[in-house]
Motif scaffolding. Sequence first.
Motif, PDB file in Angstrom:
ATOM      1  N   UNK B  40       0.835  -1.203   0.000  1.00 12.06           N
ATOM      2  CA  UNK B  40       0.000   0.000   0.000  1.00 12.06           C
ATOM      3  C   UNK B  40       0.866   1.248   0.000  1.00 12.06           C
ATOM      4  N   UNK B  41       0.263   2.411  -0.378  1.00 10.23           N
ATOM      5  CA  UNK B  41       1.036   3.654  -0.329  1.00 10.23           C
ATOM      6  C   UNK B  41       1.441   3.937   1.117  1.00 10.23           C
ATOM      7  N   UNK B  42       2.673   4.398   1.324  1.00  9.46           N
ATOM      8  CA  UNK B  42       3.199   4.484   2.691  1.00  9.46           C
ATOM      9  C   UNK B  42       2.700   5.686   3.467  1.00  9.46           C
ATOM     10  N   UNK B  43       2.095   6.653   2.754  1.00 11.75           N
ATOM     11  CA  UNK B  43       1.782   7.917   3.413  1.00 11.75           C
ATOM     12  C   UNK B  43       2.836   8.972   3.097  1.00 11.75           C
ATOM     13  N   UNK B  44       4.048   8.517   2.692  1.00 11.72           N
ATOM     14  CA  UNK B  44       5.077   9.444   2.209  1.00 11.72           C
ATOM     15  C   UNK B  44       4.892   9.518   0.694  1.00 11.72           C
ATOM     16  N   UNK B  45       4.883  10.718   0.156  1.00  8.41           N
ATOM     17  CA  UNK B  45       4.542  10.868  -1.255  1.00  8.41           C
ATOM     18  C   UNK B  45       5.490  10.072  -2.155  1.00  8.41           C
ATOM     19  N   UNK B  46       4.922   9.278  -3.063  1.00  6.55           N
ATOM     20  CA  UNK B  46       5.711   8.509  -4.032  1.00  6.55           C
ATOM     21  C   UNK B  46       6.379   7.276  -3.457  1.00  6.55           C
ATOM     22  N   UNK B  50       5.664  -2.310   1.543  1.00  2.70           N
ATOM     23  CA  UNK B  50       5.340  -3.737   1.513  1.00  2.70           C
ATOM     24  C   UNK B  50       5.455  -4.260   2.932  1.00  2.70           C
ATOM     25  N   UNK B  51       4.469  -5.046   3.345  1.00  2.00           N
ATOM     26  CA  UNK B  51       4.604  -5.743   4.621  1.00  2.00           C
ATOM     27  C   UNK B  51       4.511  -7.232   4.334  1.00  2.00           C
ATOM     28  N   UNK B  52       5.553  -7.954   4.714  1.00  2.00           N
ATOM     29  CA  UNK B  52       5.627  -9.373   4.376  1.00  2.00           C
ATOM     30  C   UNK B  52       5.908 -10.149   5.656  1.00  2.00           C
TER      31      UNK B  52
END
Lengths: 570, 105
Positions: B40-46, B50-52
């Motif tokens: 998902x988008x991290x909240x930091x632009x661009x 990934x969470x694995x």
Amino acid sequence: MLTGAEILLESLSARGVDTLFGYPGGQIMPVYDKLYDYSDKLRHILVRHEQGAIHAAQGYARIKHAPGVAIVTSGPGATNVITGIADALIDSTPVVVIAGQVASTALGTDAFQETDFIGLTTPITKWSYQIRRPEDVAWAVARAFHIAGTGRPGPVVLDFTKDAQVGQALYEDVKCDFIRSYVPVPEVDDKLIAQAAEMIGKASRPFVVFGQGVLLSGAEKELAAFLDKGDIPAGSTLLGLSALSSDNPHYAGMLGMHGNLAPNTLTQHCDLLIAVGMRFDDRVTGTVATYAKQAKVIHIDIDASELGKIVPVELGIHGDAREVLSRITAAMKPSVRDSWMKKVVSECKAIEKDKVSDPEINPAEGPVRPGEVIARVAEVCGGDAVIVTDVGQNQMLAARYSRFCKSRSFISSGGLGTMGFGLPAAIGAKIADPSRKVCLFVGDGGLQMTIQELGTVMQDSVGVKIILLNNNWLGNVRQWQELFFGKRYSFTRMMNPDFAAVAAGYGITTVNVEKRDDLAPAIDRMFSDDAPFILNVHVKEEDNVFPMIPPGKSVDKVMLNNKDWFEYGE
Amino acid sequence: MENDSLYEITVYTENQVGLLSTIAGMFTRRSLNIDRLVVYPSGIEGVHKFKIATRTSASMARAVVLQLEKKVDVIKAFYEIDDERSSREAAEVRNFLSMRERQKQ
């Protein structure tokens, strides 16, 4: 407006590229068409198989200290370079591969000569990118060269769709020396430098093991100065060879399975092991469970993932070898070490000379030994030639008996062990520096894996000296079968062609040597000019490379020959 | 031998095509089974995140994280033991399922 193909060639020129190794085909034809107009700027070497292009680019890169470039078509052209890409990744060789690809509109349709080249090469590249628009070409090329050549170097793939080659865009050169997610040269904290200097100061038996990182970072002088000031002996990995002159007083020899007794012994008796730009390959460590357990370890590497990967470290320094070595040297006090290590080195050297090297390079009778061929070439070249090897016994013996007085003089496939690497890599090396002698040591098996490149040698008059150590066996596998598989020689005997007749078809002079007395004159004849030459030496057929640390053994338990073992102190 | 734990590996990357397979490949190469994967988008632009989750040893988790960070388009990678939270969650799921089982009867 320029086409994507023209932007590619402009961008390559802007990076200082002047040589391409390649093979044309359908999906790269727009680039080849424009290349026709660039022949004053870009020399194209037409190889005979794409594997030849990538290995030649590797040989070229190792000599030039800059990325080599291979250019191929899609599908089979692309898949044929995969071995070389994997080789370049594991041996940290900067290469940029440009492959044609079907038009972006045809991607995923199983079009003629379409393969998912990015998917195929992702695990074996440092970076890969599919160029689908002409506007992206300059950016992708600049980024590819930055990534391939900096930090720990490696291979980069550019997959270039046909519509991006023929489409037009405005060309403006793009510079790339910064990528925010990529830190090629990390900063090293002063505290780590001070800690290293302190550990070295306190050690009574420090020992340095160095690898190709010294050559890649250009740290040859810094390494020598460090060894001088600390009075520390050093051993080289296979790919570190020539980073330190063979006659440097601190040089103890080559490490590992077929290395010298002295450095392998010091590994197990030092109290501080200082590893510089090397990665503890299993051919260097033998069984890791017993490797240098008595020693504290300092590991200096530009790749953080190497620190502690194989051998636990007391101090890991993530940084560039040249910078780190010069800072540690400045921070440490000059030392004169006790003579114990010097005694070990001279005793080991004496035993090895008596039991292994002398019988190999100065045999009184019997068939010609490969070692004497290599030693004779080394003597004639005076340590000045570029030594290229294939893989196997020829490689280990060339590493053992060659002498080096110039840096970046040894080119070999270390990590991947790619048979067939030698001839094309030697071609690339000679093209990179025509002023130097380039000597290839190759076996009869490996030569036949890429023998088609004799056509490249012919077409471009590449003056490589091919020394064929011909024993009619796949010698290294045969050795293992003899020693570890009950002498069951399963498919290692080779029926060979008349190599002189094959070479004659390419117009390349060959001299066959069967007898010892003919060897020296044949070598002199080989070096009498700068033309391509094959020295086909019929060497002892069932010969083994010693010393040998058998797989699974500790590095100080060494076979000297089929019956004698060596362990220091016994 | 080290004990295995459930690790959650978090990877912050540039938004580049093909990173999912690059990252997944790092796990496949070591025969690490991916128990969970979220992107998902991290909240930091661009920047993507990934969470694995994977069951492995501390040294393997560390090696994977360092080799992930080596990838040009990977910005940062982290690892942490996920066991406690995950076993609590698993217990909740088991409770929920057994409750539903009772409700069915």
